[in-house]
Write a protein that holds these residues in place. Structure first.
Motif, PDB file in Angstrom:
ATOM      1  N   ASP A 105       3.652   8.955  -9.263  1.00 31.57           N
ATOM      2  CA  ASP A 105       3.844  10.162  -8.512  1.00 31.57           C
ATOM      3  C   ASP A 105       3.796   9.817  -7.163  1.00 31.57           C
ATOM      4  OD1 ASP A 105       3.437  12.456 -10.612  1.00 31.57           O
ATOM      5  OD2 ASP A 105       1.706  11.045 -11.023  1.00 31.57           O
ATOM      6  N   ALA A 106       3.046   8.570  -6.809  1.00 31.47           N
ATOM      7  CA  ALA A 106       2.899   8.259  -5.379  1.00 31.47           C
ATOM      8  C   ALA A 106       3.087   6.646  -5.229  1.00 31.47           C
ATOM      9  CB  ALA A 106       1.725   8.647  -4.612  1.00 31.47           C
ATOM     10  N   VAL A 107       3.545   6.159  -4.399  1.00 29.36           N
ATOM     11  CA  VAL A 107       3.550   4.707  -3.875  1.00 29.36           C
ATOM     12  C   VAL A 107       2.921   4.345  -2.633  1.00 29.36           C
ATOM     13  CG1 VAL A 107       5.045   2.658  -3.702  1.00 29.36           C
ATOM     14  CG2 VAL A 107       5.836   4.386  -5.433  1.00 29.36           C
ATOM     15  N   LEU A 108       2.092   3.677  -2.541  1.00 33.32           N
ATOM     16  CA  LEU A 108       1.351   3.361  -1.446  1.00 33.32           C
ATOM     17  C   LEU A 108       1.873   1.901  -1.147  1.00 33.32           C
ATOM     18  CD1 LEU A 108      -2.220   4.093  -0.109  1.00 33.32           C
ATOM     19  CD2 LEU A 108      -1.377   1.658  -0.231  1.00 33.32           C
ATOM     20  N   THR A 109       2.333   1.359  -0.133  1.00 33.85           N
ATOM     21  CA  THR A 109       2.687   0.290   0.303  1.00 33.85           C
ATOM     22  C   THR A 109       1.742  -0.072   1.650  1.00 33.85           C
ATOM     23  OG1 THR A 109       4.639   0.805   1.958  1.00 33.85           O
ATOM     24  CG2 THR A 109       5.018   0.117  -0.566  1.00 33.85           C
ATOM     25  N   ALA A 110       1.329  -1.504   1.482  1.00 30.20           N
ATOM     26  CA  ALA A 110       0.506  -2.059   2.350  1.00 30.20           C
ATOM     27  C   ALA A 110       0.697  -3.405   2.719  1.00 30.20           C
ATOM     28  CB  ALA A 110      -1.113  -1.846   1.858  1.00 30.20           C
ATOM     29  N   GLY A 131      11.751  11.859  -6.049  1.00 27.32           N
ATOM     30  CA  GLY A 131      10.930  12.909  -5.718  1.00 27.32           C
ATOM     31  C   GLY A 131       9.341  12.154  -5.503  1.00 27.32           C
ATOM     32  N   THR A 132       9.284  10.810  -5.989  1.00 29.46           N
ATOM     33  CA  THR A 132       8.282  10.274  -5.464  1.00 29.46           C
ATOM     34  C   THR A 132       7.543  10.157  -4.060  1.00 29.46           C
ATOM     35  OG1 THR A 132       8.464   8.719  -7.584  1.00 29.46           O
ATOM     36  CG2 THR A 132       6.893   7.822  -5.833  1.00 29.46           C
ATOM     37  N   VAL A 133       6.551  10.530  -3.939  1.00 30.13           N
ATOM     38  CA  VAL A 133       6.111  10.315  -2.601  1.00 30.13           C
ATOM     39  C   VAL A 133       5.767   8.560  -2.215  1.00 30.13           C
ATOM     40  CG1 VAL A 133       4.049  10.957  -0.867  1.00 30.13           C
ATOM     41  CG2 VAL A 133       4.990  12.549  -2.629  1.00 30.13           C
ATOM     42  N   TRP A 134       6.222   8.461  -1.082  1.00 28.60           N
ATOM     43  CA  TRP A 134       5.931   6.877  -0.656  1.00 28.60           C
ATOM     44  C   TRP A 134       5.151   6.850   0.762  1.00 28.60           C
ATOM     45  CZ3 TRP A 134      10.779   3.366   1.501  1.00 28.60           C
ATOM     46  CH2 TRP A 134      10.284   2.209   1.799  1.00 28.60           C
TER      47      TRP A 134
END
Length: 334
Positions: A105-110, A131-134
């Protein structure tokens, strides 16, 4: 990163926006545009899967906090061994970026910079769904967002530019300040993620590609690096002049010249503890981004380029993996 070690360095922004919810943190004035992390029930993880790409100092801590908050978390790091300890917190360690983001549902990049972020997301492309929240949380500079926004548009992703203020300590304790910019329809999911990693979210703009979060992050980090390099130079000057650095600290104690960050960083030098809270190599990258952004804006900076040169000398002396205050060593021959 980042990039401040504790709450003494956190800032209250005086130019509040009016496109968000009022803040209601302890001892804070209600400020339009800010949203504190939920302090009563905490974030609502029900049914959300979050993929975390990049598990360095910051990504690791954020992934752990997401898992501990109850989210289903999948993590990927190019060096898998750095992600594997997260399995003890229930995080699924993925072999590829595409496997990590599949049905998330969400992708968090760091990541350390824009190119690393772009490369990982390109590798993830086969697993991304529209539709995925990045949420991109790194200090990558506003220029990098053009390509990221293009990739997001090509895959139907809802991009949120969300660099975070805070270094290792605040990241581990879930006390980061999130500087966010993105469309309103991304916020219900993004805010649930941010509640798990931070104490407050400052929504700045509805257009992630404009880089409002990344631009503010460079301004804040310019101040952070000024303080760190100033502390390192001042301690080295004291020693060079035969002055006990603790006498300097006593002379400024309790007054306006005695910020908490000075105490923290001076103590690190005096005790020889250079455990990275904000790695020097990352600080050099940020200093370069700051100088480049200023040049493009037609702003002449003197301290920032000099600070970058100082950090570069320390890195060349072998201190790149240590805390940024190891710029102290740049004052002396190797």
């Amino acid at each position: 990163m980042a990039d401040m070690t504790n709450a003494n360095m956190e800032t209250n922004t005086g130019t509040a926006r009016t496109d968000g919810n009022p803040a209601r943190g302890d001892a804070e004035q209600d400020t339009p545009g800010t949203r504190p992390a939920e302090q009563d029930a905490g974030p609502d993880p029900a049914g959300l899967t979050v993929a975390v790409l990049g598990t360095g100092i910051m990504g690791f801590a954020m992934a752990r906090n997401l898992a501990r908050a109850g989210f289903a978390v999948r993590a990927w790091n190019r060096t898998r061994a750095k992600a594997e300890p997260l399995a003890a917190d229930g995080v699924e360690i993925a072999d590829t970026p595409a496997a990590a983001v599949a049905d998330a549902d969400a992708v968090l990049t760091a990541f350390i910079d824009g190119p690393a972020t772009l490369a990982a997301m390109r590798e993830a492309a086969m697993g991304l769904r529209a539709g995925t929240v990045w949420t991109q949380t790194g200090t990558i500079g506003p220029e990098a967002l053009t390509e990221l926004a293009g990739l997001a548009q090509a895959h139907g992703l809802r991009l949120v530019d969300a660099p975070v203020l805070g270094s290792k300590g605040p990241a581990e304790s879930g006390q980061l300040l999130v500087l966010a910019a993105g469309a309103r329809d991304a916020r219900p999911v993004a805010d649930r993620v941010f509640d798990a990693i931070g104490r407050k979210t400052l929504w700045l703009d509805e257009d992630a590609s404009a880089g409002a979060g990344s631009r503010l992050k460079l301004v804040v980090n310019n101040w952070v690096l000024t303080l760190i390099n100033g502390a390192a130079e001042t301690v080295s000057l004291a020693e060079g002049l035969g002055v006990d650095p603790r006498d300097f600290l006593e002379a400024v104690a309790g007054g306006p010249l005695d910020p908490g960050y000075l105490r923290i960083k001076a103590e690190a030098i005096l005790t020889g503890d250079y455990t990275p809270q904000f790695a020097l190599s990352g600080a050099l990258k940020d200093a370069t981004l700051i100088a480049d952004a200023a040049a493009r804006a037609g702003v002449r900076l003197d301290l920032a380029p000099a600070g970058a040169a100082r950090l570069r000398r320390a890195e060349e002396q072998g201190h790149g993996a240590e805390d940024t205050v190891a710029s102290y060593f740049a004052s002396f021959p190797k």
